[in-house]
Design a protein around this motif. Sequence first.
Motif, PDB file in Angstrom:
ATOM      1  N   LEU A 187      -1.273  -7.374  -3.429  1.00 49.94           N
ATOM      2  CA  LEU A 187      -0.938  -8.605  -2.651  1.00 49.94           C
ATOM      3  C   LEU A 187      -2.094  -9.480  -2.741  1.00 49.94           C
ATOM      4  CD1 LEU A 187       1.013  -9.769  -0.570  1.00 49.94           C
ATOM      5  CD2 LEU A 187      -0.848  -8.914   1.224  1.00 49.94           C
TER       6      LEU A 187
ATOM      7  N   ASP B 168      -4.962   2.741   8.515  1.00 47.90           N
ATOM      8  CA  ASP B 168      -6.244   2.447   8.202  1.00 47.90           C
ATOM      9  C   ASP B 168      -6.380   0.797   8.414  1.00 47.90           C
ATOM     10  OD1 ASP B 168      -6.815   5.153   8.061  1.00 47.90           O
ATOM     11  OD2 ASP B 168      -8.233   4.694   6.591  1.00 47.90           O
TER      12      ASP B 168
ATOM     13  N   GLY C  56      -9.487  15.126  11.800  1.00 47.28           N
ATOM     14  CA  GLY C  56      -8.374  14.801  11.138  1.00 47.28           C
ATOM     15  C   GLY C  56      -7.206  13.940  11.714  1.00 47.28           C
TER      16      GLY C  56
ATOM     17  N   GLU D  18       1.927  -1.700  -4.736  1.00 41.97           N
ATOM     18  CA  GLU D  18       0.441  -0.828  -4.721  1.00 41.97           C
ATOM     19  C   GLU D  18      -0.357  -1.141  -6.074  1.00 41.97           C
ATOM     20  OE1 GLU D  18      -1.262   1.774  -2.902  1.00 41.97           O
ATOM     21  OE2 GLU D  18      -2.629   1.447  -4.585  1.00 41.97           O
ATOM     22  N   GLN D  19      -1.459  -1.494  -5.736  1.00 41.51           N
ATOM     23  CA  GLN D  19      -2.491  -2.067  -6.608  1.00 41.51           C
ATOM     24  C   GLN D  19      -2.965  -0.844  -7.774  1.00 41.51           C
ATOM     25  OE1 GLN D  19      -5.806  -3.593  -4.435  1.00 41.51           O
ATOM     26  NE2 GLN D  19      -6.479  -1.712  -3.764  1.00 41.51           N
TER      27      GLN D  19
ATOM     28  N   ARG E 194      -8.890  12.522   0.768  1.00 36.29           N
ATOM     29  CA  ARG E 194      -9.444  12.362   1.826  1.00 36.29           C
ATOM     30  C   ARG E 194      -8.941  13.202   2.751  1.00 36.29           C
ATOM     31  NH1 ARG E 194      -9.541   6.328   3.203  1.00 36.29           N
ATOM     32  NH2 ARG E 194      -7.581   6.029   2.139  1.00 36.29           N
ATOM     33  N   MET E 195      -7.700  12.788   3.428  1.00 39.63           N
ATOM     34  CA  MET E 195      -6.971  13.738   4.503  1.00 39.63           C
ATOM     35  C   MET E 195      -6.563  15.076   3.810  1.00 39.63           C
ATOM     36  SD  MET E 195      -3.604  13.665   3.448  1.00 39.63           S
ATOM     37  CE  MET E 195      -3.315  14.868   4.769  1.00 39.63           C
ATOM     38  N   ASP E 196      -6.514  16.140   4.622  1.00 41.22           N
ATOM     39  CA  ASP E 196      -6.131  17.418   4.112  1.00 41.22           C
ATOM     40  C   ASP E 196      -5.531  18.012   5.527  1.00 41.22           C
ATOM     41  OD1 ASP E 196      -8.395  18.052   5.788  1.00 41.22           O
ATOM     42  OD2 ASP E 196      -8.868  19.519   4.120  1.00 41.22           O
ATOM     43  N   PHE E 197      -5.521  17.537   6.743  1.00 35.99           N
ATOM     44  CA  PHE E 197      -4.803  18.125   7.910  1.00 35.99           C
ATOM     45  C   PHE E 197      -3.789  17.371   8.287  1.00 35.99           C
ATOM     46  CE2 PHE E 197      -4.757  18.031  12.570  1.00 35.99           C
ATOM     47  CZ  PHE E 197      -4.383  19.431  12.853  1.00 35.99           C
TER      48      PHE E 197
ATOM     49  N   GLY F 154       0.894  -1.278  -0.083  1.00 32.67           N
ATOM     50  CA  GLY F 154       0.015  -0.214   0.030  1.00 32.67           C
ATOM     51  C   GLY F 154       0.738   1.301   0.106  1.00 32.67           C
TER      52      GLY F 154
ATOM     53  N   VAL G 293       0.530   6.158   4.837  1.00 31.30           N
ATOM     54  CA  VAL G 293       0.918   5.665   5.791  1.00 31.30           C
ATOM     55  C   VAL G 293       2.285   4.735   5.228  1.00 31.30           C
ATOM     56  CG1 VAL G 293       0.705   3.933   7.714  1.00 31.30           C
ATOM     57  CG2 VAL G 293      -0.795   5.816   7.359  1.00 31.30           C
TER      58      VAL G 293
ATOM     59  N   ASP H 283      -2.327  -1.184   3.987  1.00 30.43           N
ATOM     60  CA  ASP H 283      -3.297  -1.380   2.898  1.00 30.43           C
ATOM     61  C   ASP H 283      -4.563  -1.372   3.092  1.00 30.43           C
ATOM     62  OD1 ASP H 283      -2.949  -3.591   4.580  1.00 30.43           O
ATOM     63  OD2 ASP H 283      -3.088  -5.313   3.067  1.00 30.43           O
TER      64      ASP H 283
ATOM     65  N   ASN I 274     -19.185  12.017  -0.204  1.00 25.31           N
ATOM     66  CA  ASN I 274     -18.334  12.995  -0.415  1.00 25.31           C
ATOM     67  C   ASN I 274     -18.409  13.254  -2.034  1.00 25.31           C
ATOM     68  OD1 ASN I 274     -17.822  13.060   2.137  1.00 25.31           O
ATOM     69  ND2 ASN I 274     -15.547  12.893   1.978  1.00 25.31           N
TER      70      ASN I 274
ATOM     71  N   GLY J 215      -6.710  10.357  11.617  1.00 22.98           N
ATOM     72  CA  GLY J 215      -6.703   9.109  11.032  1.00 22.98           C
ATOM     73  C   GLY J 215      -5.468   8.940  10.452  1.00 22.98           C
ATOM     74  N   MET J 216      -4.929   9.683   9.546  1.00 27.67           N
ATOM     75  CA  MET J 216      -3.618   9.462   8.777  1.00 27.67           C
ATOM     76  C   MET J 216      -2.628   9.809   9.930  1.00 27.67           C
ATOM     77  SD  MET J 216      -1.650  11.719   5.992  1.00 27.67           S
ATOM     78  CE  MET J 216      -1.496  13.139   7.402  1.00 27.67           C
ATOM     79  N   ASN J 217      -2.741  10.747  10.570  1.00 25.96           N
ATOM     80  CA  ASN J 217      -1.551  11.335  11.476  1.00 25.96           C
ATOM     81  C   ASN J 217      -1.282  10.204  12.421  1.00 25.96           C
ATOM     82  OD1 ASN J 217      -0.997  14.356  10.647  1.00 25.96           O
ATOM     83  ND2 ASN J 217      -3.300  14.265  11.075  1.00 25.96           N
TER      84      ASN J 217
HETATM   85  C1  LIG Z   1     -13.437  12.357   3.906  1.00 23.25           C
HETATM   86  C2  LIG Z   1     -12.031  12.063   4.718  1.00 23.25           C
HETATM   87  C3  LIG Z   1     -11.215  13.088   5.296  1.00 23.25           C
HETATM   88  C4  LIG Z   1     -10.000  12.715   6.045  1.00 23.25           C
HETATM   89  N1  LIG Z   1      -9.255  13.616   6.315  1.00 23.25           N
HETATM   90  C5  LIG Z   1      -8.195  13.518   7.400  1.00 23.25           C
HETATM   91  C6  LIG Z   1      -7.508  14.490   7.699  1.00 23.25           C
HETATM   92  O1  LIG Z   1      -7.741  15.559   7.392  1.00 23.25           O
HETATM   93  N2  LIG Z   1      -6.254  14.351   8.405  1.00 23.25           N
HETATM   94  C7  LIG Z   1      -5.944  12.655   8.797  1.00 23.25           C
HETATM   95  O2  LIG Z   1      -5.025  12.465   9.623  1.00 23.25           O
HETATM   96  N3  LIG Z   1      -6.852  11.869   8.203  1.00 23.25           N
HETATM   97  C8  LIG Z   1      -7.843  12.057   7.584  1.00 23.25           C
HETATM   98  N4  LIG Z   1      -8.638  10.977   7.033  1.00 23.25           N
HETATM   99  C9  LIG Z   1      -8.369   9.681   7.362  1.00 23.25           C
HETATM  100  C10 LIG Z   1      -7.181   9.367   6.248  1.00 23.25           C
HETATM  101  O3  LIG Z   1      -7.546   9.745   4.924  1.00 23.25           O
HETATM  102  C11 LIG Z   1      -6.702   7.827   6.321  1.00 23.25           C
HETATM  103  O4  LIG Z   1      -6.449   7.592   7.708  1.00 23.25           O
HETATM  104  C12 LIG Z   1      -5.491   7.693   5.510  1.00 23.25           C
HETATM  105  O5  LIG Z   1      -5.595   8.047   4.142  1.00 23.25           O
HETATM  106  C13 LIG Z   1      -5.285   6.210   5.967  1.00 23.25           C
HETATM  107  O6  LIG Z   1      -3.919   5.967   5.030  1.00 23.25           O
HETATM  108  P1  LIG Z   1      -3.132   4.550   4.691  1.00 23.25           P
HETATM  109  O7  LIG Z   1      -2.294   4.609   4.151  1.00 23.25           O
HETATM  110  O8  LIG Z   1      -3.336   3.766   5.980  1.00 23.25           O
HETATM  111  O9  LIG Z   1      -4.546   3.800   3.906  1.00 23.25           O
HETATM  112  P2  LIG Z   1      -5.006   4.232   2.355  1.00 23.25           P
HETATM  113  O10 LIG Z   1      -4.929   5.589   2.198  1.00 23.25           O
HETATM  114  O11 LIG Z   1      -6.244   3.553   2.394  1.00 23.25           O
HETATM  115  O12 LIG Z   1      -4.043   3.600   1.442  1.00 23.25           O
HETATM  116  C14 LIG Z   1      -3.949   2.115   1.344  1.00 23.25           C
HETATM  117  C15 LIG Z   1      -3.423   1.877  -0.016  1.00 23.25           C
HETATM  118  O13 LIG Z   1      -3.060   0.517  -0.120  1.00 23.25           O
HETATM  119  C16 LIG Z   1      -3.458   0.156  -1.319  1.00 23.25           C
HETATM  120  N5  LIG Z   1      -3.815  -1.364  -1.146  1.00 23.25           N
HETATM  121  C17 LIG Z   1      -5.085  -2.250  -0.585  1.00 23.25           C
HETATM  122  N6  LIG Z   1      -4.905  -3.251  -0.627  1.00 23.25           N
HETATM  123  C18 LIG Z   1      -3.601  -3.601  -1.463  1.00 23.25           C
HETATM  124  C19 LIG Z   1      -3.202  -4.734  -2.089  1.00 23.25           C
HETATM  125  N7  LIG Z   1      -3.749  -6.092  -1.796  1.00 23.25           N
HETATM  126  N8  LIG Z   1      -2.047  -4.769  -2.717  1.00 23.25           N
HETATM  127  C20 LIG Z   1      -1.722  -3.767  -3.046  1.00 23.25           C
HETATM  128  N9  LIG Z   1      -2.103  -2.533  -2.616  1.00 23.25           N
HETATM  129  C21 LIG Z   1      -3.098  -2.550  -2.023  1.00 23.25           C
HETATM  130  C22 LIG Z   1      -4.666   0.902  -1.745  1.00 23.25           C
HETATM  131  O14 LIG Z   1      -4.762   1.021  -3.182  1.00 23.25           O
HETATM  132  C23 LIG Z   1      -4.116   2.299  -1.282  1.00 23.25           C
HETATM  133  O15 LIG Z   1      -3.272   2.869  -2.085  1.00 23.25           O
HETATM  134  C24 LIG Z   1      -9.850  11.400   6.352  1.00 23.25           C
HETATM  135  C25 LIG Z   1     -10.707  10.348   5.758  1.00 23.25           C
HETATM  136  C26 LIG Z   1     -11.740  10.641   4.999  1.00 23.25           C
HETATM  137  C27 LIG Z   1     -12.686   9.660   4.662  1.00 23.25           C
END
Ligand SMILES: Cc1cc2nc3c(=O)[nH]c(=O)nc-3n(C[C@H](O)[C@H](O)[C@H](O)COP(=O)(O)OP(=O)(O)OC[C@H]3O[C@@H](n4cnc5c(N)ncnc54)[C@H](O)[C@@H]3O)c2cc1C
Length: 540
Positions: free
Chosen positions: A143, A303, A313, A37-38, A47-50, A14, A18, A177, A202, A315-317
Amino acid sequence: MDEARDTLPVLIVGAGPVGLALAGDLGWRGRRCLIIEQSDGSIYQPRMDFVGVRTMEFCRRWGIVDWVEHSPYPRDYPQDNMYLTALNGYELGRERFPAMQDEKPPPQSPQHRERCPQNMFDPILLQFCKSLPSVGLRYRRRLIGFAQDENGVSAEVENVDTGKRETIRALYIVGCDGAASKVRETLGIAMHGKPVITYTTNIIFRCPNLVSLHDKGRAYRHIFVGPEGTWATIVAINGRDQWRMSIIGSGEKKDITTADIQAAIRRAAGFDFEYEILTVLPWIRRELVAEHFGQGRAFIAGDAAHLMSPTGGIGMNTGIQDAVDLSWKIDANLAGWAGPHLMKTYEIERRPVGLRNVAEASGNLGRMRSPGRNAALLDDTPEGAALRAQLGREFTAAMTREWHTLGIHLGYRYDDSPICEPDGTPVPPLDVMNYAQTARPGARAPHVWLKDGRSTLDLFGRGFVLLRLGRDAPDGKALTTAAAARGVPLTEVTLDEPDVASAYERKLVLVRPDGHVAWRDDRIPPDPTRLIDRIRGALA
Ligand SMILES: Cc1cc2nc3c(=O)[nH]c(=O)nc-3n(C[C@H](O)[C@H](O)[C@H](O)COP(=O)(O)OP(=O)(O)OC[C@H]3O[C@@H](n4cnc5c(N)ncnc54)[C@H](O)[C@@H]3O)c2cc1C
């Protein structure tokens, strides 16, 4: 073949924020890793912006603050949060926040929070990864599953375009992921909490002149309250011509049509105007934390490990904090100085933070929906005006907690971590809005400006740092010798700066590679080797 030497050290699944942060931190430590990355990396809808202050501290460590500050998000766009009935309706309340160019770091940090939406922030993290020769990235690779044995993991990976499969062997696999994590699924790890809070939609629409069509001026977030309660938000997602509307919805799934979306945009504005719908993303708001954050040589972060309402805001943090906690521990294993229990501390330290943060995010949602039903909200009468004034006051007060969260972003601590040596001081309360810096073991080491213009935080990151504070600080040799005997990277830094001494409260403070305090005292411990064994996870 020497498998440990020749095998890929870390496979990251992913390339969301993160996965990119983890790869970046590992690469910054000189570790080889590969992200698969798929997708092709394009972001359908940001999604995130903060970007929280702790994440910015990591960016400072990585040397990429400048890149965030020069993202295309306009530095002069005010960050006000506004509560209103419609853009041309009643303003119920507003909490003013400066534009990024005028935002000052809080006293507790050398950095301040940033506004940088995902379609700007992910490319920055990607650029960081690309600048590191030991980080590899392959798009359009999915994966399918993996198996692990004593020495490593064998991951089955499919080329999404050709369907061709290959096996990638790695010493560790980390699932970054996302919500439907394959790594988590393969490990059979359950998520606990609330699988559905709301079905939300959204919509990003483009309208370059929206601000000029109403009298409320520029704001970052608009929260719309109607007689039925809070029903939608619109944020200035790129601070220019794009707006992200969230139709909050409820726990009941409803199909939202284009006509519904158009009606919602019209209702929020209070007038007809021209716009273009760019993307529509239905999603489910959840409050879930994984039962475990890993198993054996496989881990989950971001996530994949915790899903929360975006309110606040957080989740990502939170996910990037996971990545930083995991990275130095994997690095320690690859370097050979980790004790056998170090990897277990990833879950011990990070899962409680995940639990705290998902609850806080849901609390924010509750506060955002607190107005409830008010049939007379829009009445153009003295009673209607009085109701709006009261609701505005109460709502503004309730929402303040979401906008001031230093205790979430900087105040998370690893109080019960077995790799931190307690110092006998009482556990300070966990506050959300306020954050009093502490150098108590388990806490983030405090920020203090040094005489030479650096922050204390600039001293940390690579290995352990032993701070010797004050003119009469004891000799640290017994500790550095014990660390060297175990191969633990430890550098000694002597500072005679009263502000640092008073923030850290002890003459000797040992800070971990992630910037958290592992131990502090006024004298060298009676058994320095035992302390080194504790902080490297060698004690049961
Ligand atoms: C509307 C909205 C607003 C938000 N605003 C904020 C904010 O302001 N600040 C904040 O901190 N958080 C915010 N969040 C939360 C934040 O967006 C998530 O917590 C963050 O994107 C998670 O990141 P991640 O890398 O864990 O997962 P993801 O961003 O979901 O990335 C996972 C990646 O893994 C890939 N993947 C999945 N399965 C596979 C596989 N089998 N093989 C290969 N690749 C795969 C996917 O394609 C994807 O690219 C917001 C969420 C939403 C819905």
